[in-house]
Design an enzyme around this catalytic site. Structure first.
Site, short mmCIF file in Angstrom:
data_model
loop_
_atom_site.label_atom_id
_atom_site.label_comp_id
_atom_site.label_asym_id
_atom_site.label_seq_id
_atom_site.Cartn_x
_atom_site.Cartn_y
_atom_site.Cartn_z
CB THR A 117 109.40 26.66 2.53
OG1 THR A 117 108.55 27.43 3.37
CG2 THR A 117 109.81 25.41 3.27
CE1 TYR A 141 105.83 22.44 1.25
CE2 TYR A 141 105.92 24.07 3.02
CZ TYR A 141 106.07 23.74 1.69
OH TYR A 141 106.47 24.70 0.79
N1 LIG Z 1 102.91 28.94 -2.10
C1 LIG Z 1 103.68 29.16 -1.04
O1 LIG Z 1 103.26 29.83 -0.09
C2 LIG Z 1 105.10 28.64 -1.02
C3 LIG Z 1 105.97 29.13 -0.03
C4 LIG Z 1 107.28 28.63 0.00
C5 LIG Z 1 107.69 27.66 -0.90
N2 LIG Z 1 106.81 27.21 -1.85
C6 LIG Z 1 107.27 26.16 -2.78
O2 LIG Z 1 107.03 26.59 -4.10
C7 LIG Z 1 106.74 25.47 -4.92
C8 LIG Z 1 105.51 25.76 -5.76
O3 LIG Z 1 104.42 26.01 -4.90
P1 LIG Z 1 103.02 26.56 -5.43
O4 LIG Z 1 102.48 27.48 -4.41
O5 LIG Z 1 103.16 27.02 -6.82
O6 LIG Z 1 102.14 25.22 -5.34
P2 LIG Z 1 101.25 24.54 -6.48
O7 LIG Z 1 100.52 23.41 -5.82
O8 LIG Z 1 100.47 25.57 -7.21
O9 LIG Z 1 102.37 23.97 -7.47
C9 LIG Z 1 102.97 22.70 -7.33
C10 LIG Z 1 102.92 22.04 -8.70
O10 LIG Z 1 103.62 20.79 -8.65
C11 LIG Z 1 102.84 19.80 -9.32
N3 LIG Z 1 103.27 18.51 -8.73
C12 LIG Z 1 103.20 18.12 -7.44
N4 LIG Z 1 103.76 16.90 -7.29
C13 LIG Z 1 104.20 16.51 -8.51
C14 LIG Z 1 104.87 15.34 -9.00
N5 LIG Z 1 105.16 14.31 -8.20
N6 LIG Z 1 105.19 15.27 -10.33
C15 LIG Z 1 104.86 16.30 -11.17
N7 LIG Z 1 104.23 17.43 -10.76
C16 LIG Z 1 103.90 17.54 -9.44
C17 LIG Z 1 101.40 20.21 -9.05
O11 LIG Z 1 100.48 19.69 -9.99
C18 LIG Z 1 101.50 21.73 -9.15
O12 LIG Z 1 101.33 22.19 -10.46
C19 LIG Z 1 106.61 24.27 -4.01
O13 LIG Z 1 107.78 23.49 -4.10
C20 LIG Z 1 106.48 24.87 -2.62
O14 LIG Z 1 107.03 24.03 -1.64
C21 LIG Z 1 105.52 27.67 -1.92
#
Ligand SMILES: NC(=O)c1ccc[n+]([C@@H]2O[C@H](COP(=O)([O-])OP(=O)(O)OC[C@H]3O[C@@H](n4cnc5c(N)ncnc54)[C@H](O)[C@@H]3O)[C@@H](O)[C@H]2O)c1
Length: 347
Positions: A117, A141
């Site tokens: 991130t 986070y």
């Molecule tokens: N959405 C944003 O704004 C953003 C920005 C920067 C980085 N990210 C990163 O992108 C990635 C995906 O984010 P997203 O927005 O798709 O979020 P999201 O919550 O939609 O996706 C995360 C997924 O991980 C699964 N998960 C969480 N913990 C788990 C575990 N212990 N074992 C198995 N599955 C698990 C959840 O069920 C979910 O499907 C994350 O790592 C997040 O840090 C997101």
């Protein structure tokens, strides 16, 4: 090529899965469905479970001995929740990632792309950051992501892994074919609030208008989620070369900062109905924000964002219309999965 996508039932992971499949890469999904949707995962080979379940990783590796790499998206991502419950975040995002990496390397899977991130950056004077800019994670986070980057860097230095940490800025939009999108019907970020205001015919409130930006509102770099997904396909292509134990961080944004007022303007243009805007003081934890310098992504990945903020607004709106039906289907799938687990438990 075959790739394991942890968190592949989530917003970004599911979009990466579609983009991989469209480009001849076979995704295998691992997700615990804590926030992800079964509807998204079932399109591909998928496993329900935790990234820290070593026996499950061994099983996946045995059933798919041709997995070349992992895209590690699984994480808990809600910043205020991480402030009130840091241990849950360090456990899920850091400790479990270490466990996952141990399981992967034990099974000979040594190539990793991390969903990282840009929220870990300390914005400089012009709000533009490159990969060498100062890092100062302000929430558990953001700190958890920074820690996993360090784990990857140290493991690469020890010759164990080849890793890319992709630092996403602010993803918006949905799969342009609407196969997947944001699964949360009430997102708290600016775009989600704009959709809510638009649908309710209510005004949108810009929180925080005293920042030192060109119009006083916060500034973000809104990158279309499909462009993000394309960057992963480009990154996976780098793994075609011989194994080289390195760790590289790469910004993924558009290179353009957009203020909240500008986003509201673009939103109105995309819908054809100007959004009525009000202002209020900043919320706890709000930050001025930053935008990406993306020369490294261009140079290393040969990647260029193709979609505009207006495209992101249009795709997000189209997806929001589809979401209630998707969530209904998800509720049915979830009920079936639970009744199957219950009857297996009784046998
Ligand atoms: N959405 C944003 O704004 C953003 C920005 C920067 C980085 N990210 C990163 O992108 C990635 C995906 O984010 P997203 O927005 O798709 O979020 P999201 O919550 O939609 O996706 C995360 C997924 O991980 C699964 N998960 C969480 N913990 C788990 C575990 N212990 N074992 C198995 N599955 C698990 C959840 O069920 C979910 O499907 C994350 O790592 C997040 O840090 C997101």
């Amino acid at each position: 090529m075959k790739v394991l996508i942890t968190g592949g039932a989530g917003y970004i992971g599911s979009t990466i899965a579609s983009c991989c499949a469209d480009n001849g890469i076979t995704p295998v999904i691992l997700d615990n469905y804590s926030t992800g949707l079964r509807v998204f995962a079932r399109r591909f080979d998928h496993y329900e479970g935790d990234i820290a379940d070593a026996a499950l990783i061994d099983r996946i590796a045995a059933e798919h001995p041709d997995i070349d790499a992992v895209v590690h998206c699984a994480a808990m991502i809600v910043v205020p929740e991480s402030v009130s419950n840091p241990l849950a975040y360090y456990d899920n995002n850091v400790a479990k990632s270490v466990s996952l990496l141990r399981s992967l390397t034990r099974n000979g899977i040594r190539r990793v792309i991390l969903s990282s991130t840009a929220s870990m950056y300390e914005p400089g004077e012009d709000f533009m950051v490159d990969e060498s800019s100062a890092v100062r994670p302000l929430s558990p986070y953001a700190a958890s992501k920074h820690m996993v980057e360090r784990v990857l860097a140290d493991s690469a230095a020890a010759g164990e892994l080849q890793a890319l940490s992709l630092r996403y800025f602010n993803p918006i939009g949905a799969d342009p074919e609407l196969r997947t999108g944001l699964q949360n019907p009430h997102p708290t970020h600016a775009m989600g609030k704009m959709i809510e205001a638009h649908n309710a015919g209510a005004p949108f409130t810009v929180t925080g208008v005293q920042w030192p930006t060109r119009d006083g509102s916060g500034l973000r770099d809104y990158v279309h989620v499909w462009d993000l997904a394309r960057a992963h396909v480009a990154a996976l292509a780098l793994f075609g070369a011989p194994f080289e134990p390195t760790h590289t961080t790469i910004n993924l944004g558009t290179g353009q900062g957009t203020t909240v007022f500008e986003l509201a303007e673009a939103f109105g243009e995309a819908t054809g109905t100007p959004l009525e805007v009000r202002t209020a003081p900043p919320r706890d934890g709000d930050v001025v924000g930053s935008a990406a310098r993306i020369e490294k992504a261009r140079r290393v990945l040969g990647w260029e964002p193709e979609r505009s903020v207006a495209d992101g607004v249009r795709d997000a709106l189209a997806w929001a219309e589809k979401l209630p039906a998707v969530l209904e289907e998800e509720a049915e799938l979830k009920a079936k999965a639970h009744s199957k687990a219950h009857s297996e438990g009784q046998q």
